[in-house]
Structures are given as C-alpha cells and as structure tokens.
Design an enzyme around this catalytic site. Structure first.
Site, short mmCIF file in Angstrom:
data_model
loop_
_atom_site.label_atom_id
_atom_site.label_comp_id
_atom_site.label_asym_id
_atom_site.label_seq_id
_atom_site.Cartn_x
_atom_site.Cartn_y
_atom_site.Cartn_z
N CYS A 283 0.87 -1.18 0.00
CA CYS A 283 0.00 0.00 0.00
C CYS A 283 0.91 1.23 0.00
O CYS A 283 2.11 1.11 -0.20
CB CYS A 283 -0.95 0.00 1.19
SG CYS A 283 -0.13 -0.03 2.80
N THR A 284 0.35 2.41 0.24
CA THR A 284 1.13 3.65 0.11
C THR A 284 2.27 3.73 1.12
O THR A 284 3.42 3.97 0.76
CB THR A 284 0.21 4.87 0.27
OG1 THR A 284 -0.90 4.74 -0.61
CG2 THR A 284 0.96 6.15 -0.03
#
Length: 561
Positions: A283-284
């Site tokens: 994810c980020t």
C-alpha cells in the site's frame, strides 16, 4: 719556631692558590653555562613549536570528532533516518508520514491523553496536517518546519516509548505551498477503516512478514507468487507494480473503499487466486497492510488452511520507501504513487527529474493521458474522485462542454454501472452475505465496528437533491449519533465534503452536530436531500447555513476531506 712560620706561610699560599683556582673554575663554569643557555633556544625552538602545533591540531581534531559524534547521536534519537548530512535541506517544508499500532491498546483515559498531547505539542511547533488517533495507535500526515517536526517526534517518544520503534518517513525541503494550513487530531475507532474494530480486529501480532524494498523487489521476480494492491482502485489506476512477466501476478481487488476488503478476501474467486501461492501485499505507506495481512493470516489459520498459501509478506514502508530505494529508475513501479498530502502524486525522483515518468491513466471525459486528481468533481455514480484533465474541467466551468453523468470513473465503466441504486444494491447484497456468513461461524454480526444498526444500508445515494435557490455551500448537519460517529464516518457517508468544522464534547467524542463546506452548490443540494436518512440509527438533520461575518470560515480547526 722557624718551622712553624714556614708551615703557616705554606698554608696561606695554598689557600690563596685554592681561592684563585676556585675563582677560575667559577668563571669558566659561568662562561660554559652562558654558552649553553645561549645555544639552547636556537637549537630547540623549532622542535618545541612543532610539538605545540601537533598537540593543538590533535586537540582540534578530537574536538571536531566529539562534536560530530554528539550531533549524530542527537539526530539518531530524533529519527530513524540519517538527517545529520549537510546535504539535508533545512529550509522549506518538512513532510512527516508514519503510523504505529499499540498492543495492548491504550485505555480510554490514555487515549484522551494521547489526543491532547499530539494536538498541543503540534500547535506549539506550528505544525499542520491530520492525525488519526485510535486506542490502537496513531496514523499521521504532518507538515511543518525542519526543527518543528523533529521536536514533535522527540516529544512523542517521551510520551510513549512504543514510538521508539516507529519508522518516521521524513521528506525535507518541500515548497511552502505544501504545508497544511491547520492541524487536527481526531478520534477514530480504527487507524484504517476496515470495519474491523473491537472484537473483529485480528491481532497485529498476526501481521505478515515485513520485507525491505530490496527483498520485496526480489520476491516480485519469483513464480507462484501473487501481489495484492491493498489500496483503492482510483489510486492504483494511476500507478502500480508491474513485475516481470515470468514473476509474480498482480491482483487488484478494485475497491472503492477499504471496508470492501474483508468481503473481497472472503470471496471464492479470491481464494482460488491465492491457492498454493506466496502472497505479497503493498500500500502507500504500510499501514493498510498491517490489518489486511493480519486478517488474511488469521483466516488461513482458522478456516482456509486448505489454500496451502506458502507465506504472506508485506512491503515495509510501502510504495513511499520503495521509490526512495529505487529513486533512479523506479524498479518495478509503473506510473505514479497517489498520496494523501499536497504532493497529490509522485514517481521515482530520478525519473521525475528526467521527465520520464509514464502516464498510465486517461481523462475520464476526453481520453487523453492524465494522472492528476486535481478537480473537485466526483464520479456521479459511486462518488470516488474523478480523473478529469484540466482542459475538460475548464470547459465545464466555462459552460462550453458540461461534464454529464456519462463521465464516470473507470471502475463504473468496467462494471457497466450507470445508476447509484445499482451500486447501493451491490453493496447491500455483498454486506448481507458476508454478515450472514460471520453469524453462521459464530463471529460478531451486525454493522461494521461491533455495533448493530439494521438500517445502516440506508446511508447511500437513492434520493433526489433539494432546491438550492441561493447556491449555498455551507451546511449544518445534526442529530449525529455521538456514541459512535467519527469524522471519517461523516466523510464516508456524505459525499463531496470539502472540509468540516468537527465539534467535540469534553470527552473528545462527537458533539452531535457539525458544520460542513460542500464542494459545490449541487453537492449541498444533494446532501439536503439526504435529510431523514438514518446514519448509525438516527435520522439525519440538515439545513443550509450561510456563513456570517462574525466568525472565520473556514475555521482554524477545519478538517479537510
């Protein structure tokens, strides 16, 4: 008698001779001594000067070394990154991204102390940003000065030693325009809203094996491997990993919001894709993978052991850290990384400097290459941010070519969805099936978050806008359930809020009403039409509330969506 005189005379003569000899010796000795004294300075002066010089240089060198070591130790206690380098820019804006889960969870009293601490210390250091504070920890995006941000980190470590193990991601030297105008700490049930609060939350101790970027990069080249993008679909549409054709297979759950992940993970078609594979997640920044990977591992342990998954791994530090590691060519990254700060999106640093970052997405209106979510528009069907180019937005603003309801997000186009009611029906059906399955297994049922609200499905999009003859954009929203309502829930159930003045009671919970600024008069009319819709068991109350000249709008404590 004559012999006596002769003896005396001999003695006197001998004494005189002895005095004369002593005098001569003294004179000779003084001359020799003088000669030595006169010669010594010219002979030893260069040696003394050299010795003194070497001693001074050695002392200065030791002093410099001590100062350097002292500075390094100080920097090391401030952050996990090496910020002692003279190349680190200390002017401009510093961006801080981090999360930290706390196990066992904070008590309710300690949670209130944490909220007060991070807000007050942040204000002391003139910081801006958003800080999600739950009993399970912190998830923050903060901006400020070089020293202000680092002072805040030091004070946080003093507040709770658990933050000594936190990976603080610092980006220095950003433009002044990327500083958030206000700082807001707000209480939430979860750091990421998966609907896994309370008894539903899988323990963080069950989280996946964390791999540093280089290790994760190598894993992506291995066969019998799948990669799950744990972000929302609109984020992955502008950038994602693209492993070698002989390596891992990328899986995009195509979620509009994180609460869809547990449902997606439980689908038979998902399980089939994971069977006999090793699973990578990303994810980020890493926070969404923590609960997501823990949920997968718990399911594999308790109900899906027959899938024979060969291991679950997640990217330590997320895409952010990976692009720092592969800043030259981006590694296996393709496109841009969507961010929730004022950078909006970015690629690998070296590729951005060369202008070689590929644009992999397209404008939803005209189809040209475009990858910036800059406009206020949202998909008219499902409400996610619209990817529309500047030219099309300008034409819409001037009335030359209006953006109609046919301009939808790529996911709605792929699914063939044209009506809000279709999205509502799909969400209701999948949630109902998931809840029924949980009840059959003896797990907690009812609405996400551990509380049962049978009418929760009513909070969607099946209503008509109300009249808005004066084109108001400011609304008063009331009758909110102050036991469970949070600012994140408000942003999720009410579309297109620009910012909110979130009011809290003395305990830090929802006060029961708030003021919001909508992105357009049309959005305000739409929310007015939601009046009477039940949210967390209570019918929503909404009124137009034009801003007066007595108070600032937006207020200093505004929370931006």
């Amino acid at each position: 008698m004559s012999e006596d005189k002769a003896a005396i005379a001999a003695a006197i003569k001998a004494k005189k001779k002895a005095k004369k000899l002593a005098k001569k010796r003294k004179a000779t000795g003084d001359a020799e001594e003088k000669k030595v004294v006169e010669v010594e300075p010219s002979a030893v002066e260069p040696v003394e000067k050299k010795a003194k010089k070497e001693k001074k240089e050695k002392k200065e060198k030791k002093s410099k070394k001590d100062k350097k070591e002292k500075k390094s130790k100080k920097d090391a206690t401030t952050t996990d990154e090496d910020v002692s380098s003279s190349s680190t820019p200390k002017s401009g804006v510093t961006l801080l991204l981090f999360y930290q889960y706390v196990e066992p969870m904070w008590s309710a009293a300690r949670h209130k102390e944490a909220l007060k601490h991070i807000q007050s210390v942040g204000e002391e250091n003139s910081l801006g940003g958003r800080m999600r504070c739950a009993r399970e920890g912190l998830n923050c995006t903060i901006t400020g000065s070089y020293s202000g941000v680092r002072n805040w980190i030091d004070r946080l470590k003093e507040f709770d030693p658990v933050f000594n193990q936190t990976e603080f991601k610092l980006t220095d030297g950003l433009p002044d325009g990327q500083h958030f105008p206000a700082l807001k700490a707000f209480p939430v049930d979860e750091l990421v809203n998966y609907g896994l609060a309370g008894s539903r939350a899988p323990p963080i101790s069950e989280t996946a094996t964390h791999l540093e970027p280089a290790e994760y990069h190598a894993k992506m080249s291995e066969s019998d491997t799948v990669i799950i993008d744990v972000r929302n679909y609109y984020e992955s549409s502008i950038g994602h990993f693209k492993p070698p054709s002989s390596g891992a297979t990328l899986i995009d759950p195509k979620m509009r919001k994180s609460t869809e992940f547990p449902i997606w993970l439980d689908k038979p078609e998902t399980k089939e894709k994971l069977k006999n594979k090793q699973v990578l997640m990303y994810c980020t920044g890493g926070v969404r993978c923590e609960r997501a990977s823990a949920l997968l591992r718990e399911k594999l342990r308790t109900e899906d052991a027959d899938l024979n998954v060969k291991g679950v791994y997640q990217l330590q530090g997320g895409i952010h850290k990976y692009l720092d590691e592969y800043e030259g060519d981006g590694g296996f990254w393709h496109g841009k990384n969507y961010t929730f700060d004022k950078r909006f999106a970015h690629g690998a640093k070296g590729m951005e400097e060369k202008g070689s970052v590929e644009t992999i997405a397209k404008c939803e209106a005209c189809g040209k290459a475009w990858d910036r979510f800059r406009g206020k528009r949202r998909c008219p069907t499902c409400g996610v941010p619209s990817l529309v180019c500047k030219e099309c937005l300008d034409k819409d603003a001037r009335g030359e070519k209006k953006l109609g309801k046919d301009v939808r997000c790529k996911l709605c186009v792929e699914e063939g969805v044209w009506d809000k009611r279709e999205v509502k029906a799909k969400d209701e059906r999948e949630l109902r099936e998931y809840e029924e399955k949980l009840r059959e297994k003896g797990g907690p049922g009812g609405g996400f978050g551990g509380e049962v609200f049978e009418d929760e499905a009513e909070v969607t999009m099946d209503h008509e806008p109300a009249p808005n003859p004066t084109n108001e954009t400011r609304l008063w929203i009331g009758n909110l359930n102050n036991r469970v309502m949070t600012i994140d829930m408000l942003f999720e159930v009410i579309p297109n809020i620009k910012f909110a003045q979130w009011l809290t009671n003395p305990e830090g919970g929802c006060r029961g009403f708030c003021f919001v600024e909508m992105r357009s008069p049309e959005d305000a009319a739409y929310v007015m039409g939601m009046a009477g819709t039940k949210i967390k068991g209570r019918p929503l109350k909404v009124n137009y509330q034009k801003a007066d000249n007595k108070s600032a709008w937006p207020p200093p404590n505004a929370v931006y969506a």
